[in-house]
Design an enzyme around this catalytic site. Structure first.
Site, mmCIF file in Angstrom:
data_model
loop_
_atom_site.group_PDB
_atom_site.id
_atom_site.type_symbol
_atom_site.label_atom_id
_atom_site.label_comp_id
_atom_site.label_asym_id
_atom_site.label_seq_id
_atom_site.Cartn_x
_atom_site.Cartn_y
_atom_site.Cartn_z
ATOM 1 N N GLY A 11 0.841 -1.206 0.000
ATOM 2 C CA GLY A 11 0.000 0.000 0.000
ATOM 3 C C GLY A 11 0.866 1.243 0.000
ATOM 4 O O GLY A 11 0.510 2.273 0.566
ATOM 5 N N GLY A 14 -0.386 4.776 -0.791
ATOM 6 C CA GLY A 14 -1.536 5.274 -0.036
ATOM 7 C C GLY A 14 -1.123 6.362 0.942
ATOM 8 O O GLY A 14 0.035 6.775 0.984
ATOM 9 N N GLY A 17 1.378 5.160 3.587
ATOM 10 C CA GLY A 17 2.651 4.957 2.880
ATOM 11 C C GLY A 17 3.400 6.266 2.693
ATOM 12 O O GLY A 17 4.616 6.343 2.905
ATOM 13 N N GLN A 114 -0.633 -12.770 0.662
ATOM 14 C CA GLN A 114 0.599 -12.144 1.161
ATOM 15 C C GLN A 114 1.305 -13.026 2.194
ATOM 16 O O GLN A 114 2.534 -13.079 2.222
ATOM 17 C CB GLN A 114 0.284 -10.744 1.714
ATOM 18 C CG GLN A 114 -0.206 -9.838 0.565
ATOM 19 C CD GLN A 114 -0.328 -8.375 0.919
ATOM 20 O OE1 GLN A 114 -0.153 -7.985 2.072
ATOM 21 N NE2 GLN A 114 -0.644 -7.549 -0.066
ATOM 22 N N ASP A 161 -3.203 2.970 19.186
ATOM 23 C CA ASP A 161 -4.130 3.028 20.324
ATOM 24 C C ASP A 161 -3.356 3.304 21.621
ATOM 25 O O ASP A 161 -3.786 4.089 22.461
ATOM 26 C CB ASP A 161 -4.903 1.709 20.420
ATOM 27 C CG ASP A 161 -5.452 1.326 19.061
ATOM 28 O OD1 ASP A 161 -6.224 2.118 18.507
ATOM 29 O OD2 ASP A 161 -5.063 0.269 18.524
ATOM 30 N N ARG A 164 -2.304 6.922 21.561
ATOM 31 C CA ARG A 164 -3.472 7.775 21.819
ATOM 32 C C ARG A 164 -3.787 7.793 23.317
ATOM 33 O O ARG A 164 -4.075 8.852 23.900
ATOM 34 C CB ARG A 164 -4.690 7.235 21.059
ATOM 35 C CG ARG A 164 -4.658 7.527 19.573
ATOM 36 C CD ARG A 164 -5.698 6.716 18.817
ATOM 37 N NE ARG A 164 -5.806 7.155 17.431
ATOM 38 C CZ ARG A 164 -6.415 6.451 16.470
ATOM 39 N NH1 ARG A 164 -6.967 5.281 16.744
ATOM 40 N NH2 ARG A 164 -6.476 6.913 15.244
ATOM 41 N N HIS A 189 -7.706 -4.090 17.700
ATOM 42 C CA HIS A 189 -7.649 -2.704 17.220
ATOM 43 C C HIS A 189 -9.025 -2.364 16.659
ATOM 44 O O HIS A 189 -9.281 -2.439 15.459
ATOM 45 C CB HIS A 189 -6.566 -2.523 16.149
ATOM 46 C CG HIS A 189 -6.685 -1.198 15.456
ATOM 47 N ND1 HIS A 189 -6.441 0.005 16.084
ATOM 48 C CD2 HIS A 189 -7.065 -0.872 14.201
ATOM 49 C CE1 HIS A 189 -6.660 1.000 15.241
ATOM 50 N NE2 HIS A 189 -7.052 0.504 14.091
HETATM 51 P P1 NAI Z 1 -5.218 4.333 1.470
HETATM 52 O O1 NAI Z 1 -6.456 3.890 0.807
HETATM 53 O O2 NAI Z 1 -4.785 5.766 1.356
HETATM 54 O O3 NAI Z 1 -3.991 3.475 0.917
HETATM 55 C C1 NAI Z 1 -4.035 2.088 0.800
HETATM 56 C C2 NAI Z 1 -3.159 1.734 -0.378
HETATM 57 O O4 NAI Z 1 -3.065 0.304 -0.403
HETATM 58 C C3 NAI Z 1 -3.745 2.163 -1.712
HETATM 59 O O5 NAI Z 1 -2.764 2.888 -2.429
HETATM 60 C C4 NAI Z 1 -4.117 0.857 -2.404
HETATM 61 O O6 NAI Z 1 -3.916 0.920 -3.808
HETATM 62 C C5 NAI Z 1 -3.156 -0.119 -1.733
HETATM 63 N N1 NAI Z 1 -3.590 -1.513 -1.722
HETATM 64 C C6 NAI Z 1 -4.832 -2.009 -1.515
HETATM 65 N N2 NAI Z 1 -4.825 -3.346 -1.578
HETATM 66 C C7 NAI Z 1 -3.548 -3.717 -1.812
HETATM 67 C C8 NAI Z 1 -2.898 -4.956 -1.992
HETATM 68 N N3 NAI Z 1 -3.592 -6.093 -1.973
HETATM 69 N N4 NAI Z 1 -1.572 -4.963 -2.202
HETATM 70 C C9 NAI Z 1 -0.875 -3.817 -2.259
HETATM 71 N N5 NAI Z 1 -1.424 -2.604 -2.104
HETATM 72 C C10 NAI Z 1 -2.748 -2.553 -1.879
HETATM 73 O O7 NAI Z 1 -5.332 3.875 2.981
HETATM 74 P P2 NAI Z 1 -4.439 4.321 4.233
HETATM 75 O O8 NAI Z 1 -5.050 5.513 4.856
HETATM 76 O O9 NAI Z 1 -3.011 4.365 3.837
HETATM 77 O O10 NAI Z 1 -4.721 3.098 5.244
HETATM 78 C C11 NAI Z 1 -4.265 1.800 4.953
HETATM 79 C C12 NAI Z 1 -4.863 0.808 5.923
HETATM 80 O O11 NAI Z 1 -4.445 1.046 7.244
HETATM 81 C C13 NAI Z 1 -6.405 0.816 5.970
HETATM 82 O O12 NAI Z 1 -6.851 -0.526 6.010
HETATM 83 C C14 NAI Z 1 -6.694 1.504 7.278
HETATM 84 O O13 NAI Z 1 -7.959 1.126 7.797
HETATM 85 C C15 NAI Z 1 -5.566 0.985 8.118
HETATM 86 N N6 NAI Z 1 -5.275 1.731 9.348
HETATM 87 C C16 NAI Z 1 -4.893 1.023 10.446
HETATM 88 C C17 NAI Z 1 -4.575 1.641 11.633
HETATM 89 C C18 NAI Z 1 -4.142 0.845 12.839
HETATM 90 O O14 NAI Z 1 -3.981 1.443 13.890
HETATM 91 N N7 NAI Z 1 -3.983 -0.469 12.778
HETATM 92 C C19 NAI Z 1 -4.648 3.107 11.747
HETATM 93 C C20 NAI Z 1 -5.016 3.784 10.531
HETATM 94 C C21 NAI Z 1 -5.327 3.097 9.376
#
Ligand code: NAI
Length: 327
Positions: A11, A14, A17, A114, A161, A164, A189
């Protein structure tokens, strides 16, 4: 100069990233004397690959002295080849009208693929952190899809978390974040997580005694930490990204370089401690040393804590049951 460490990031184009890669390449995750090779995975669609190329151009333009190489790909077998660290950030987001169950299943497909790729080509000591949601269950799926790797190589991110909760406590008690120790966030989470400061101290003195307000704990603190992600989305129109990237860096840095005896929270496969069934990917208090984590043992679990820990466990068990047929 040390040999470069291979860091895979999925990702990569994203939001998280974009906040993460530059800090890894500048040495904030593994140390200012540790060169890294970034192995970045994105979806095969042209839009995602073009965005990844743009990110790689910017990484190049930073001329980071510690960035020893870069790979951009749509193939997990290439991204995870010999990876020492793997940050699994990319995931399927919840679309309009999508049921939670469908979200779980879509992500189960991604994390099965993966996990298998990690099993086939990653370093046998790879440290895997799953950030993409539902993070605990995705990490569980990746772990189960990689039978030749030690299950302890797989972790889920509870660190955001934890951070926070640290800040909310520091504000409430009027102490510095840096002075707080012995905090833990148990469980999933998700809003069912249980941030627990019963053992926490600030400069050695009990925070629970200093705050002395159990109603604030139960009615303000716990829900506020649990729903912080939703509050950020509401305010920003986008989910937390810089703070999530920061937490991922904290998680891997502590796991790799150690916590000097201090506690932190990691989502890890349970070894049966605290009545959490074996293998459930659950937030536990840990200390890290020599690249390994150990669960902090011997903490008292009172009645309220037991009910909170069981509630978040029940949600994880339900998620696990929902994907069991795929594993
Ligand atoms: P985003 O949508 O901006 O970026 C995700 C990226 O992953 C996109 O560029 C997409 O093309 C890519 N992607 C999707 N499926 C893929 C795959 N199978 N292989 C490779 N790349 C893939 O989302 P963002 O904001 O970067 O968040 C990413 C994830 O992190 C989300 O699932 C979000 O819910 C999660 N998250 C988790 C947190 C935690 O505390 N555990 C906190 C904040 C977000």
């Amino acid at each position: 100069m040390k040999n470069p460490v291979r860091v895979a990031v999925t990702g990569a184009a994203g939001q998280i990233g974009y906040s993460l890669l530059f800090r890894i390449a500048s040495g904030e995750m593994l140390g200012k004397d540790q060169p890294v090779i970034l192995q970045m995975l994105e979806l095969p669609m042209e839009k995602a690959q073009a965005a990844l190329r743009g990110v790689m151009m910017e990484l190049e333009d930073c001329a980071f002295p510690l960035l020893a190489g870069m790979v951009g790909t749509d193939d997990p077998m290439v991204a995870f080849k010999d990876a020492d660290v793997a940050l699994l950030v990319g995931a399927m987001p919840r679309g309009p009208g999508m049921e939670r169950k469908d979200l779980l299943l879509k992500n189960a497909e991604i994390f099965t693929v993966q996990g298998k790729a990690l099993n086939a080509v990653a370093s046998r000591n790879v440290k895997v952190l799953v950030v993409g949601n539902p993070a605990n269950t995705n990490a569980y799926i990746a772990m189960k899809s990689a039978p030749d790797l030690d299950p302890r190589n797989f972790t889920a991110m509870l660190r955001l978390d934890h951070n926070r909760a640290l800040s909310q406590l520091a504000i409430r008690a009027g102490v510095a974040v840096a002075d707080i120790e012995k905090l833990v966030v148990w469980g999933n989470h998700s809003p069912t997580m249980y941030p627990d400061y019963r053992f926490a101290t600030a400069n050695g003195a009990s925070l629970k005694d200093k705050i002395g307000d159990e109603a604030w704990n139960r009615e303000t603190f716990i829900p506020k930490v649990g729903k912080r992600g939703a509050a950020i989305i509401e305010a920003r129109g986008l989910s937390s990204a810089a703070s999530a990237a920061n937490a991922a860096i904290d998680h891997i840095r502590d796991w790799s370089l150690g916590t000097n005896g201090k506690w932190t929270t990691m989502g890890i496969p349970s070894d049966g401690s605290y009545g959490i069934p074996k293998d459930v990917m659950y937030g536990f208090p840990v200390t890290c040393k020599d690249g390994k984590y150990e669960i902090v043992q011997g903490l008292e679990v009172d009645e309220y804590s037991r009910s909170m820990m069981d509630k978040t466990l029940a949600e994880l068990e339900e998620e696990r049951a929902g994907v069991a047929h795929l594993l």
